[in-house]
Design an enzyme around this catalytic site. Structure first.
Site, PDB file in Angstrom:
ATOM      1  N   ASP A  13       0.447  28.002  -9.140  1.00  0.00           N
ATOM      2  CA  ASP A  13      -0.766  29.255  -9.758  1.00  0.00           C
ATOM      3  C   ASP A  13       0.155  30.294 -10.078  1.00  0.00           C
ATOM      4  O   ASP A  13      -0.162  31.656  -9.909  1.00  0.00           O
ATOM      5  CB  ASP A  13      -1.789  29.529  -8.660  1.00  0.00           C
ATOM      6  CG  ASP A  13      -2.682  28.434  -8.507  1.00  0.00           C
ATOM      7  OD1 ASP A  13      -3.230  27.578  -9.439  1.00  0.00           O
ATOM      8  OD2 ASP A  13      -2.706  28.133  -7.289  1.00  0.00           O
ATOM      9  N   LYS A  16       2.686  29.441 -14.691  1.00  0.00           N
ATOM     10  CA  LYS A  16       3.621  28.667 -15.432  1.00  0.00           C
ATOM     11  C   LYS A  16       3.157  28.424 -16.893  1.00  0.00           C
ATOM     12  O   LYS A  16       3.769  28.300 -17.626  1.00  0.00           O
ATOM     13  CB  LYS A  16       4.046  27.319 -14.607  1.00  0.00           C
ATOM     14  CG  LYS A  16       4.655  27.357 -13.480  1.00  0.00           C
ATOM     15  CD  LYS A  16       4.660  26.074 -12.715  1.00  0.00           C
ATOM     16  CE  LYS A  16       3.350  25.452 -12.523  1.00  0.00           C
ATOM     17  NZ  LYS A  16       2.349  26.035 -11.458  1.00  0.00           N
ATOM     18  N   GLY A  40      -3.701  23.171 -13.232  1.00  0.00           N
ATOM     19  CA  GLY A  40      -4.605  24.095 -14.091  1.00  0.00           C
ATOM     20  C   GLY A  40      -3.603  25.285 -14.637  1.00  0.00           C
ATOM     21  O   GLY A  40      -3.137  26.047 -13.982  1.00  0.00           O
ATOM     22  N   HIS A  41      -3.702  25.701 -15.720  1.00  0.00           N
ATOM     23  CA  HIS A  41      -2.809  26.486 -16.655  1.00  0.00           C
ATOM     24  C   HIS A  41      -4.013  27.289 -17.483  1.00  0.00           C
ATOM     25  O   HIS A  41      -4.614  26.837 -18.236  1.00  0.00           O
ATOM     26  CB  HIS A  41      -1.817  26.026 -17.360  1.00  0.00           C
ATOM     27  CG  HIS A  41      -0.783  25.221 -16.559  1.00  0.00           C
ATOM     28  ND1 HIS A  41       0.063  24.483 -17.379  1.00  0.00           N
ATOM     29  CD2 HIS A  41      -0.269  25.637 -15.275  1.00  0.00           C
ATOM     30  CE1 HIS A  41       1.043  23.725 -16.370  1.00  0.00           C
ATOM     31  NE2 HIS A  41       0.882  24.722 -15.292  1.00  0.00           N
ATOM     32  N   GLN A 224       1.676  22.229 -10.362  1.00  0.00           N
ATOM     33  CA  GLN A 224       1.836  22.843  -9.048  1.00  0.00           C
ATOM     34  C   GLN A 224       3.144  23.594  -8.687  1.00  0.00           C
ATOM     35  O   GLN A 224       3.478  24.349  -9.651  1.00  0.00           O
ATOM     36  CB  GLN A 224       1.661  21.740  -8.086  1.00  0.00           C
ATOM     37  CG  GLN A 224       0.285  21.013  -8.205  1.00  0.00           C
ATOM     38  CD  GLN A 224       0.191  19.675  -8.991  1.00  0.00           C
ATOM     39  OE1 GLN A 224       1.108  19.107  -9.464  1.00  0.00           O
ATOM     40  NE2 GLN A 224      -1.015  19.672  -9.475  1.00  0.00           N
TER      41      GLN A 224
END
Length: 431
Positions: A13, A16, A40-41, A224
């Protein structure tokens, strides 16, 4: 650098997605090498916001090739939901833009069931997303997994699925007292997915090797963060794959000499989602203030993130195990407004100060953070366009990060948009 990896230097988080999107402008291929749709991005382009979970961030460019490597575990249902989501937003996702490794493993419905049930049965929960990631990697290691190449061959898929359903149903019914899975229903649904996924499937290791040999620029996108690595993270509160730079080679099928650099992304503070140790965690009003101002809620989980001061011991560990050549520091603007900001520069452990991350969680629990204190800076940090325009105190803060980790801060992010990115040194400039 013609090939480099962008990875999280904390617990994930870190931003990235934004940095992959930003750096992807100058590359030809963007490659995901581990994890699944538990990542999740969030990427903001102009006034538009995109939430990605499985597909590489380079998909937002129309001229980039995106690859899901063999180290990724793929849930076909989640994949096509994400494709539909992107196409509704005007992003083209076609087999010339997205390639999927025929060696990647498939997340099946029983993996999601086992994930949920395993977590429920634990005395100490891990904080898994429940998306079947861990059980899929478990089957991979146990040599009973179903790969993409198996999925798209009807006879092989039918044979392997029957064997697996029989085994999983014995566990579900006899151990967990759950209803059995229906083979016919799963075979039908996943045969439909096989038909849809086939045009995207390639031997991506060969494709990637040929593209690198032809001089193409490649960005490897991590999911991650370093401290969720199965080997070097806060085990067992980790993910099920190698999130460090070494995972690129096993997760894409290229040799280590073909990766020229490693870019670590870190927040100006530290966050994590889920359970596990967190030495610099703030459980007071300051931690809540950072959480609210930073919008610290998990993209995939929706869970509030735990927040704390930046931990340079973590960043130094990330620099060591991934051979970081560059650092990106994000959310420097979030800390604006605090009078004093603390930086962890060591752990007091057994009457001495250490600057590395212990393997044992029991040892880690005994570690007391050693802090240095910095004067804060104002909200003008969010409007800075160049490094020179950053507040002096923010620059001192960044210099301390460089000094402790031995890695230059090449990019500073002062907001979520592409335009809110300050390039201090071009990535690859000093190599």
């Amino acid at each position: 650098m013609s090939t480099f990896v962008v990875l999280g230097a904390q617990w994930g988080d870190e931003g990235k997605g934004k940095m992959t999107d930003f750096l992807a402008e100058k590359v030809d291929l963007v490659v995901r090498f581990q994890g699944g749709n538990n990542a999740g991005h969030t990427v903001e382009v102009g006034e538009s916001q995109y939430k990605l979970h499985l597909i590489p961030s380079g998909i937002l460019y129309d001229d980039k090739i995106n690859i899901l490597g063999n180290g990724v575990v793929i849930d076909p249902e989640a994949l096509f939901k994400e494709i539909d989501y992107l196409e509704k937003l005007g992003i083209r996702v076609t087999p010339d833009k997205l390639l999927i490794s025929d060696r990647a493993h498939v997340i099946m419905p029983y993996h999601r069931s086992m994930d949920r049930l395993n977590e429920k049965s634990r005395t100490n929960t891990i904080g898994t997303t429940g998306k079947g990631i861990g059980p899929s990697y478990t089957d991979k290691a146990a040599r009973s997994g179903i790969r993409i190449c198996d999925l798209i061959d009807p006879a092989i898929f039918k044979k392997k699925l029957k064997e697996n359903i029989k085994e999983k149903n014995e566990l579900l019914v006899n151990v967990y007292k759950e209803e059995p899975l229906d083979f016919d229903e799963i075979f039908k649904n996943y045969s439909n997915y096989a038909e849809k996924i086939t045009p995207f499937v390639q031997e991506t290791s060969v494709k990637l090797y040929d593209e690198i040999k032809a001089g193409k620029k490649v960005l490897f996108e991590g999911a991650q963060g370093m401290l969720l690595d199965i080997d070097y993270g806060t085990y067992p509160f980790v993910t099920s794959s190698n999130t460090i730079a070494g995972g690129v080679c096993t997760g894409t099928g290229i040799g280590p000499t073909m990766v020229n650099g490693a870019v670590g992304v870190a927040k100006a503070y530290t966050t994590r989602v889920g359970e596990g140790p967190f030495p610099t965690e703030l459980t007071d009003a300051t931690g809540e203030w950072i959480r609210e101002k930073g919008g610290e809620v998990g993209v995939t989980t929706g869970r509030p993130r735990r927040c704390g001061w930046i931990d340079l011991v973590i960043l130094k560990t990330a620099a060591r195990v991934s051979g970081l050549t560059n650092l990106v520091v994000t959310k420097i603007d979030t800390l604006a407004g605090l009078d004093k900001i603390k930086v962890c520069v060591g752990y007091r452990f057994k009457d001495k100060v250490i600057d590395y991350f212990p393997a044992s969680l029991e040892d880690l629990a005994k570690c007391e953070p050693v802090y240095e204190e910095f004067d804060g800076w104002g909200e003008e940090a969010a409007t800075a366009k160049t490094y020179e325009e950053l507040p002096e105190n923010a620059k001192l803060y960044l210099k301390r990060i460089e000094e402790f980790t031995g890695v230059e801060v090449s990019i500073v992010s002062v907001g979520p948009k592409r335009s809110q990115t300050i390039v201090v040194h071009e990535i690859g400039e000093s190599e």
